[in-house]
Design a protein around this motif. Sequence first.
Motif, PDB file in Angstrom:
ATOM      1  N   UNK A 184       0.688  -1.141   0.056  1.00 20.67           N
ATOM      2  CA  UNK A 184      -0.101   0.154   0.008  1.00 20.67           C
ATOM      3  C   UNK A 184       0.892   1.275  -0.031  1.00 20.67           C
ATOM      4  N   UNK A 185       0.389   2.313  -0.736  1.00 17.36           N
ATOM      5  CA  UNK A 185       1.380   3.618  -0.472  1.00 17.36           C
ATOM      6  C   UNK A 185       0.451   4.654   0.031  1.00 17.36           C
ATOM      7  N   UNK A 186       1.180   5.717   0.593  1.00 14.94           N
ATOM      8  CA  UNK A 186       0.427   6.957   1.291  1.00 14.94           C
ATOM      9  C   UNK A 186       0.900   7.923   0.762  1.00 14.94           C
ATOM     10  N   UNK A 187      -0.044   8.984   0.239  1.00 11.24           N
ATOM     11  CA  UNK A 187       0.524  10.064  -0.470  1.00 11.24           C
ATOM     12  C   UNK A 187       1.019  11.049   0.485  1.00 11.24           C
ATOM     13  N   UNK A 229       2.533  -0.252   8.222  1.00  9.21           N
ATOM     14  CA  UNK A 229       3.839  -1.221   7.986  1.00  9.21           C
ATOM     15  C   UNK A 229       3.892  -2.226   9.364  1.00  9.21           C
ATOM     16  N   UNK A 230       3.481  -1.597  10.657  1.00  7.16           N
ATOM     17  CA  UNK A 230       3.463  -1.895  11.818  1.00  7.16           C
ATOM     18  C   UNK A 230       2.242  -3.041  12.139  1.00  7.16           C
ATOM     19  N   UNK A 231       1.166  -2.338  11.652  1.00  5.48           N
ATOM     20  CA  UNK A 231      -0.042  -3.056  12.226  1.00  5.48           C
ATOM     21  C   UNK A 231      -0.780  -4.047  11.212  1.00  5.48           C
ATOM     22  N   UNK A 232      -0.484  -3.812   9.694  1.00  7.72           N
ATOM     23  CA  UNK A 232      -0.858  -4.784   8.947  1.00  7.72           C
ATOM     24  C   UNK A 232       0.047  -5.537   8.443  1.00  7.72           C
ATOM     25  N   UNK A 233      -0.202  -6.469   7.811  1.00  9.34           N
ATOM     26  CA  UNK A 233       0.962  -7.438   7.297  1.00  9.34           C
ATOM     27  C   UNK A 233       1.261  -7.192   5.861  1.00  9.34           C
ATOM     28  N   UNK A 234       0.786  -6.051   5.464  1.00  9.32           N
ATOM     29  CA  UNK A 234       1.238  -5.514   3.894  1.00  9.32           C
ATOM     30  C   UNK A 234       2.328  -4.366   4.014  1.00  9.32           C
ATOM     31  N   UNK A 235       3.248  -4.658   3.142  1.00 11.35           N
ATOM     32  CA  UNK A 235       4.344  -3.667   2.868  1.00 11.35           C
ATOM     33  C   UNK A 235       3.818  -2.308   2.647  1.00 11.35           C
ATOM     34  N   UNK A 236       4.655  -1.327   2.842  1.00 12.48           N
ATOM     35  CA  UNK A 236       4.108  -0.102   2.653  1.00 12.48           C
ATOM     36  C   UNK A 236       5.199   0.861   1.954  1.00 12.48           C
ATOM     37  N   UNK A 237       4.714   1.856   1.301  1.00 13.33           N
ATOM     38  CA  UNK A 237       5.699   2.764   0.808  1.00 13.33           C
ATOM     39  C   UNK A 237       5.213   4.280   0.914  1.00 13.33           C
ATOM     40  N   UNK A 238       6.015   4.968   1.286  1.00 17.19           N
ATOM     41  CA  UNK A 238       5.713   6.336   1.646  1.00 17.19           C
ATOM     42  C   UNK A 238       6.294   7.497   0.257  1.00 17.19           C
ATOM     43  N   UNK A 239       5.102   8.270  -0.007  1.00 13.60           N
ATOM     44  CA  UNK A 239       5.579   9.297  -1.116  1.00 13.60           C
ATOM     45  C   UNK A 239       6.229  10.349  -0.252  1.00 13.60           C
ATOM     46  N   UNK A 240       7.025  10.920  -1.041  1.00 12.55           N
ATOM     47  CA  UNK A 240       7.782  12.026  -0.526  1.00 12.55           C
ATOM     48  C   UNK A 240       7.867  13.040  -1.663  1.00 12.55           C
ATOM     49  N   UNK A 241       7.656  14.265  -1.443  1.00 14.41           N
ATOM     50  CA  UNK A 241       7.757  15.497  -2.155  1.00 14.41           C
ATOM     51  C   UNK A 241       8.877  16.470  -2.096  1.00 14.41           C
ATOM     52  N   UNK A 285      11.024   0.610   3.816  1.00 25.40           N
ATOM     53  CA  UNK A 285      11.967   0.244   2.612  1.00 25.40           C
ATOM     54  C   UNK A 285      11.648   0.967   1.307  1.00 25.40           C
ATOM     55  N   UNK A 286      10.440   1.316   1.071  1.00 26.45           N
ATOM     56  CA  UNK A 286      10.176   1.973  -0.266  1.00 26.45           C
ATOM     57  C   UNK A 286       9.488   3.391  -0.161  1.00 26.45           C
ATOM     58  N   UNK A 287      10.203   4.204  -1.006  1.00 25.73           N
ATOM     59  CA  UNK A 287       9.866   5.610  -0.928  1.00 25.73           C
ATOM     60  C   UNK A 287       9.424   5.853  -2.450  1.00 25.73           C
ATOM     61  N   UNK A 288       8.288   6.721  -2.736  1.00 28.69           N
ATOM     62  CA  UNK A 288       8.246   7.369  -4.211  1.00 28.69           C
ATOM     63  C   UNK A 288       8.425   8.560  -4.223  1.00 28.69           C
ATOM     64  N   UNK A 289       9.468   8.734  -4.772  1.00 27.99           N
ATOM     65  CA  UNK A 289      10.016  10.110  -4.996  1.00 27.99           C
ATOM     66  C   UNK A 289       9.522  11.298  -6.035  1.00 27.99           C
ATOM     67  N   UNK A 290       8.974  12.329  -5.397  1.00 24.99           N
ATOM     68  CA  UNK A 290       8.207  13.022  -6.191  1.00 24.99           C
ATOM     69  C   UNK A 290       8.739  14.531  -6.398  1.00 24.99           C
TER      70      UNK A 290
END
Length: 300
Positions: free
Chosen positions: A49-52, A71-83, A105-110
């Motif tokens: 999942x990703x968060x804007x 990331x902590x509470x669900x068992x799904x990998x997470x990605x942070x958007x960063x602008x 571990x994952x970042x969407x670089x914007x």
Amino acid sequence: MRISDLLRFARERGEPIFSFEFFPPKTDDGVRQLFETVEALRPLGPAYVSVTYGAGGSTRQRTLELVKRLKRETEVEAMAHVTCVGASREELAGVLDELADAGIQNVLALRGDPPRGQTSFEPHPEGFRYASELVAFIRSRPERWRFCVGAAAYPEGHVETRDLAADLAHLKIKVEAGADFLVTQLFFENAHYVRFVDRARAAGITVPIVPGIMPFTNVDQTERFTAMCGAAIPPPLRAAMEVRRTDPDSARDLGVAYATLQCAELLRRGAPGIHFYTLNRSTSTRAIVAALRASEPWRG
Ligand code: FAD
């Protein structure tokens, strides 16, 4: 896990990945509902999942908190958007440190859009003008920031660079700076994505290009979004939307059916996955992914 690895493992299995994008809600109630949405989507096996990151960096703390909690509470990998909007290098380094410390571990670089009221993007005097500079910045400290880095791509060209060749050249710079994969802006006509991937491959861009799809639920909102991001609505779809402008249930049904057909064709043609712009709702996305998993268009 790194999204580049998730994409690689899925490709080896001959399967696509599905990912879901959320925005940080403003209220505690909204956050509770968001976690319910994630729970409702979890049985569909999202890869991540990703968060804007709100316009102008306005949701910075909420984005960071939410991505860490997911990331902590669900068992799904997470990605942070960063602008880069309104942030100095030092502030961006602080954000990246916080994410690294939390095990993200994952970042969407914007680059980000200009804040409301501004017509063009003004970089922070000690910040970055383009997303490629943020990608390069992340790569400049490999011992500290070991992120898998995603970046944005525009099948119909970015609104500020309608010259497709120039936009593609800029994208190549961004990928060469160190982006591991790309997620596209929403589009309603698959031909744009297919042509874009062909042009990107011809230009030597080899990273996975995941199509971003928005199952629309509301005609006025869809028109606002597409006006902002420059995605075209094909005339037959526009006509079908028009007659449903004041009928939300019918508009949502059309949105689900249209997106399902779009995704099925994209996956049949070899797209590595689908990134869903969920608008924090689960109903449409759940129906679409369930139908795709039941029909496995990527097998034929
Ligand atoms: P860039 O890659 O920097 O491109 C911006 C413009 O500059 C383009 O026109 C490009 O052609 C041009 N350009 C790039 N490099 C050069 C160069 N070297 N010389 C000249 N021109 C150049 N926005 C948010 O605020 N928060 C979010 O969370 C968010 N999430 C998004 C998620 C996805 C999947 C996508 C597709 C978009 C998202 N956006 C988000 C929107 C994004 O911030 C805007 O589209 C923004 O206008 C451009 O960001 P970028 O990272 O693509 O910028």
